[in-house]
Enzyme design. Structure first.
Site, PDB file in Angstrom:
ATOM      1  N   SER A 179      -7.892   7.692 -11.530  1.00 39.06           N
ATOM      2  CA  SER A 179      -7.068   6.497 -11.573  1.00 39.06           C
ATOM      3  C   SER A 179      -7.010   5.834 -10.194  1.00 39.06           C
ATOM      4  O   SER A 179      -6.771   6.488  -9.188  1.00 39.06           O
ATOM      5  CB  SER A 179      -5.658   6.871 -12.026  1.00 39.06           C
ATOM      6  N   GLY A 180      -7.283   4.537 -10.169  1.00 40.38           N
ATOM      7  CA  GLY A 180      -7.231   3.803  -8.912  1.00 40.38           C
ATOM      8  C   GLY A 180      -8.547   3.793  -8.158  1.00 40.38           C
ATOM      9  O   GLY A 180      -8.665   3.201  -7.089  1.00 40.38           O
ATOM     10  N   THR A 184     -12.163  -0.292 -13.432  1.00 47.20           N
ATOM     11  CA  THR A 184     -11.991  -1.560 -14.134  1.00 47.20           C
ATOM     12  C   THR A 184     -12.564  -2.726 -13.320  1.00 47.20           C
ATOM     13  O   THR A 184     -13.207  -3.609 -13.865  1.00 47.20           O
ATOM     14  CB  THR A 184     -10.498  -1.769 -14.457  1.00 47.20           C
ATOM     15  N   ASN A 225      -1.780   3.555  -9.232  1.00 42.86           N
ATOM     16  CA  ASN A 225      -2.513   2.299  -9.278  1.00 42.86           C
ATOM     17  C   ASN A 225      -1.590   1.207  -9.820  1.00 42.86           C
ATOM     18  O   ASN A 225      -1.018   1.360 -10.885  1.00 42.86           O
ATOM     19  CB  ASN A 225      -3.745   2.480 -10.198  1.00 42.86           C
ATOM     20  N   SER A 228      -3.031  -0.050 -13.448  1.00 36.06           N
ATOM     21  CA  SER A 228      -3.724   1.068 -14.072  1.00 36.06           C
ATOM     22  C   SER A 228      -3.985   0.810 -15.559  1.00 36.06           C
ATOM     23  O   SER A 228      -3.072   0.452 -16.301  1.00 36.06           O
ATOM     24  CB  SER A 228      -2.865   2.325 -13.895  1.00 36.06           C
ATOM     25  N   SER A 229      -5.222   0.994 -15.985  1.00 32.02           N
ATOM     26  CA  SER A 229      -5.544   0.846 -17.411  1.00 32.02           C
ATOM     27  C   SER A 229      -5.004   2.063 -18.133  1.00 32.02           C
ATOM     28  O   SER A 229      -5.318   3.190 -17.763  1.00 32.02           O
ATOM     29  CB  SER A 229      -7.048   0.811 -17.645  1.00 32.02           C
ATOM     30  N   GLY A 452     -10.882   9.012 -16.034  1.00 36.19           N
ATOM     31  CA  GLY A 452     -11.603  10.130 -15.438  1.00 36.19           C
ATOM     32  C   GLY A 452     -10.837  11.432 -15.594  1.00 36.19           C
ATOM     33  O   GLY A 452      -9.712  11.464 -16.096  1.00 36.19           O
ATOM     34  N   GLU A 454      -8.545  14.521 -15.109  1.00 42.93           N
ATOM     35  CA  GLU A 454      -7.206  14.571 -14.521  1.00 42.93           C
ATOM     36  C   GLU A 454      -6.718  16.000 -14.383  1.00 42.93           C
ATOM     37  O   GLU A 454      -6.842  16.796 -15.303  1.00 42.93           O
ATOM     38  CB  GLU A 454      -6.203  13.775 -15.381  1.00 42.93           C
TER      39      GLU A 454
END
Ligand code: ATP
Ligand code: MG
Length: 758
Positions: A179-180, A184, A225, A228-229, A452, A454
């Site tokens: 994340s981050g 995206t 993020n 974040s998606s 991704g 985690e």
């Protein structure tokens, strides 16, 4: 003679033995030491300093580093690459592929705003957290038809497009990272390139405008993020036979719907709620009885209503523009906003306890009246649906009051499923408007932007699904890498058999095996009304402890050994999340709402989980056929099937620090990600094979002059062979192909040094 190792067979064989025994990424440091070259001195697992060997005595070396000379144990040294390789565009070019060398290369490039680097067939993208001058028209132009060769997302997109046109085989760009890390943004950059290439037409603009819509409804501020998606997505860009863009299709995965009703301090719910509250016109506010965000319990719970540097009202205007450009009609837009307002107002619905068994009724207030009005049902009906449950007993129906917790669960479940249905419906509307129609040829490039790997302090069912996805993608990745390698070897007629192949089948089996895998055991337990998360953990332990990737722990926890490391999962709420019960009374209410959109939500909820599933505290007899885990597995299988039939291109995004700050490169954080997203795997695979390659011509040209005998009359292959003999390169260290020489890593250093000295 100490300093001319290249002519000493004894030293070389010593080198070869060390090389083979070395299990870490590092190579034998022997050679580098004797040559007094650059080395990495290890101070801790992630702290390495560059130094120069001054002298050697026994197991210690004197090293000049940072202007100081210190004595360092030889075992704490790894060879460093010559500085000429510092900014190399492809990590595979490095003579030494150890961890500090990889990090150093990435960092050198990052410092110069070269955020892209290749690792063999994989593009590594390090998030700059600032504007970098690598995009826009000039760059789009430059990368077209591979005119510019340096690593870039544009180059990947260009390769995908060329291969699509050349081979007629569909392509996919698989983007991963934590994340981050920039997935995206990278996906958008790839889309931008493909839109420009295939473009000009209105469809390109439409496609680019889907991003603000998806981000408004599917992204949120998290601690990691600001944007974040909270869902995975596969974006299919469709092309005509002549390569013009003619349509697109979006598929989404696992939207995190719990965020709608609950999120931790400092995080937010989905952007759209705040955008709507801040940006709606007076007229719209009036229609929806909309207040500002701090008046809604769902939004204010986390003490975080805004994001620095983000203007929600302005974002709302951009969203409206995007809606218009994509072609979502005004009526659909207003319906969507009404559904959002219903969710917000439901969150404000409160209950009061009316007897000593904790049974409740809804407090008649603004929340429930506004929600009912917007849904198109009677206030009393909504109040009943939120506070009672009807049980069918033969022909009779018995109405039971809910307890406070049950009522809150029912309300939250309704809000969550309305939001999830709205999201799905919206994606469908976008897809309808992007449809290629008659021009559809089946040719496409897929862009996958998916969560991704985690591993947190606390890992639950969500991480379980996410990491399962990543195991599948990792298998796809490894198989592809090996296939590429193998193809090149076979094409050149060299022996492939002594390259070992490691994959993660065992871990996938742990998840998928029937009847004794994590997913099927989870479903089995979800079907027992009396099961608890603890009985689930016991069941896992009973049946899976023979799998080396599984380890049962105390207190309902278990560990899985993933390719990216070991993760400790806590089974608490696993069963409930896997069952994801539908609350039949509220669904029945939606069916009779006068608002068509809500009716369609009801059918959506029912279709997805037939037979009707119910929470264990209601009536635990109906069996659950479509658990979240099973549905997700089926979706993942379909995704993998689609990817299997395409040529993949991999982009690994890396987050250089956890503060979302520019210019900060933290070794430990980067190294961890290189491990998790398989970059070290690429390097390992190349090391296990023959990463250094030269055509016979090139090799002969570069090193031929080092030969002690006259070779003018020889062909390149013979020259090459003579060089190999003269420098005593051991037969197991190279193979001679039809067109190329293949070397184990590190073999060329001796030749390069001899070359330098001449
Ligand atoms: P998540 O898994 O949480 O959705 P992500 O990997 O999709 O994370 P992004 O949202 O793409 O991460 O990136 C996070 C932030 O990093 C962006 O909002 C942007 O500020 C910055 N960023 C990422 N890539 C770039 C880039 N190429 N150039 C400039 N900034 C970038
Ligand atoms: Mg994202």
């Amino acid at each position: 003679e100490e300093d001319d190792i290249s002519r000493s067979p004894e030293n070389l064989s010593n080198f070869a033995v060390k090389f083979n025994n070395n299990s870490r990424l590092g190579e034998s440091v022997d050679f580098v030491l004797r040559q007094k070259l650059r080395v990495w001195c290890r101070f801790s697992d992630t702290c390495w300093e560059l130094g120069h060997v001054q002298s050697l005595s026994g197991q210690n070396a004197k090293i000049l580093s940072n202007g100081k000379i210190s004595t360092v144990a030889v075992e704490s040294l790894l060879p460093a690459n010559p500085d000429i390789l510092d900014g190399t565009e492809d990590l595979i070019n490095l003579s030494y592929l150890n961890e500090p060398s990889l990090l150093h290369s990435l960092k050198c490039r990052y410092t110069d705003d070269n955020i892209y680097t290749k690792a063999g067939p994989v593009l590594v993208a390090v998030n700059p957290f600032k504007k970098v001058h690598l995009y826009g028209n000039d760059f789009l132009e430059a990368y077209n038809h591979r005119r510019l060769g340096s690593p870039h997302t544009y180059a990947v997109a260009d390769a995908a497009f060329s291969e699509l046109m050349r081979d007629g085989v569909n392509q996919s760009i698989i983007i991963s990272g934590e994340s981050g890390a920039g997935k995206t943004e990278t996906a958008k950059i790839a889309m931008q390139y493909l839109a420009a290439l295939g473009g000009g037409s209105g469809i390109a603009l439409k496609i680019m405008h889907t991003n603000p819509i998806l981000e408004a409804f599917g992204n949120a501020k998290t601690s990691r993020n600001d944007n974040s998606s909270r869902f995975g997505k596969l974006f299919e860009m469709q092309f005509s036979m002549t390569g013009s863009l003619c349509g697109a299709k979006i598929q989404t995965f696992l939207l995190e719907k719990s965020r709608v009703v609950q999120h931790v301090k400092g995080e937010r719910s989905y952007h759209i709620f705040y955008q709507l509250c801040a940006g709606a016109s007076l007229d719209l506010k009036d229609k929806l009885n909309l207040k500002s965000s701090h008046e809604y319990d769902y939004l204010k719970q986390s003490d975080c209503l805004s994001i620095s540097d983000v203007d929600d009202a302005q974002m709302f205007q951009m969203l409206m523009k995007a809606f218009d450009n994509v072609g979502i009609c005004k009526e659909d837009q207003e319906n969507a906003f009404a559904a959002l307002a219903v969710v917000l107002w439901l969150g404000n619905v409160k209950f009061e306890v009316i007897d000593n068994e904790n049974h409740v009724q809804v407090i008649p207030a603004e929340g429930v009246t506004t929600a009912a009005k917007l849904m198109g049902c009677e206030i009393d009906e909504l109040m009943l649906a939120l506070s009672t449950h009807t049980i069918q007993a033969g022909n009779d129906s018995i109405v039971q009051r809910l307890t406070l917790q049950q009522a809150i669960d029912t309300r939250d479940a309704l809000a969550k499923s309305i939001y999830a249905s709205l999201f799905e419906w919206l994606v469908e509307q976008v897809n309808i408007s992007l449809e290629a129609g008659k021009r559809h040829t089946g040719r496409c490039i897929n862009i996958l932007d998916i969560f991704g790997f985690e591993s947190f302090h606390n890992n639950s069912f969500e991480q379980f699904c996410i990491n399962y996805t990543n195991e599948r993608l990792q298998q796809h990745f490894i198989r592809h890498l090996f296939k590429l390698e193998q193809e090149e070897y076979t094409q050149d007629g060299i022996d492939w058999s002594n390259v070992d192949f490691i994959d993660n089948t065992e871990c996938l089996n742990l998840f998928e095996k029937k009847p004794l895998g994590l997913l099927s055991l989870l479903d089995e337990e979800s079907n027992f009304p009396k099961a608890t998360d603890l009985t689930l953990a016991v069941k896992f332990q009973q049946h899976l402890s023979s799998n080396p990737c599984f380890k049962g722990e105390i207190d309902g926890a278990f560990k899985i050994r993933h390719y990216a490391g070991e993760v400790l999962y806590d089974t608490s709420r696993f069963l409930e999340k896997n069952r994801d019960p539908i609350y039949s009374d509220t669904v029945q209410l939606l069916q009779i709402c006068s608002c068509k959109l809500f009716q369609s939500f009801a059918s959506r909820m029912l279709n997805q989980s037939k037979p009707l599933t119910i929470p264990h505290w209601l009536n635990g007899t109906d069996s659950q056929k479509h658990s979240v885990g099973t549905k997700f597995k089926a979706q993942l299988f379909r995704l993998m099937q689609r990817l299997e039939s395409t040529t993949p291109h991999f982009i690994r995004c890396i987050k250089p620090n956890s503060k979302q700050l520019p210019g900060m490169f933290e070794n430990d954080i980067v190294l961890e990600q290189l491990r998790c997203c398989g970059v070290l795997e690429v390097v390992r695979i190349s090391r296990s094979g023959y990463p250094t390659r030269f055509t016979h011509q090139h090799f002969a040209q570069r090193y031929g002059f080092l030969l002690l005998r006259d070779v003018d009359f020889l062909d390149p292959l013979s020259v090459s062979i003579s060089i190999l003999y003269q420098f005593h390169i051991l037969p197991e260290m190279y193979q001679v192909g039809y067109t190329k020489l293949f070397f184990r890593s590190g073999q060329i250093v001796a030749l390069e040094n001899a070359r330098k000295r001449t």
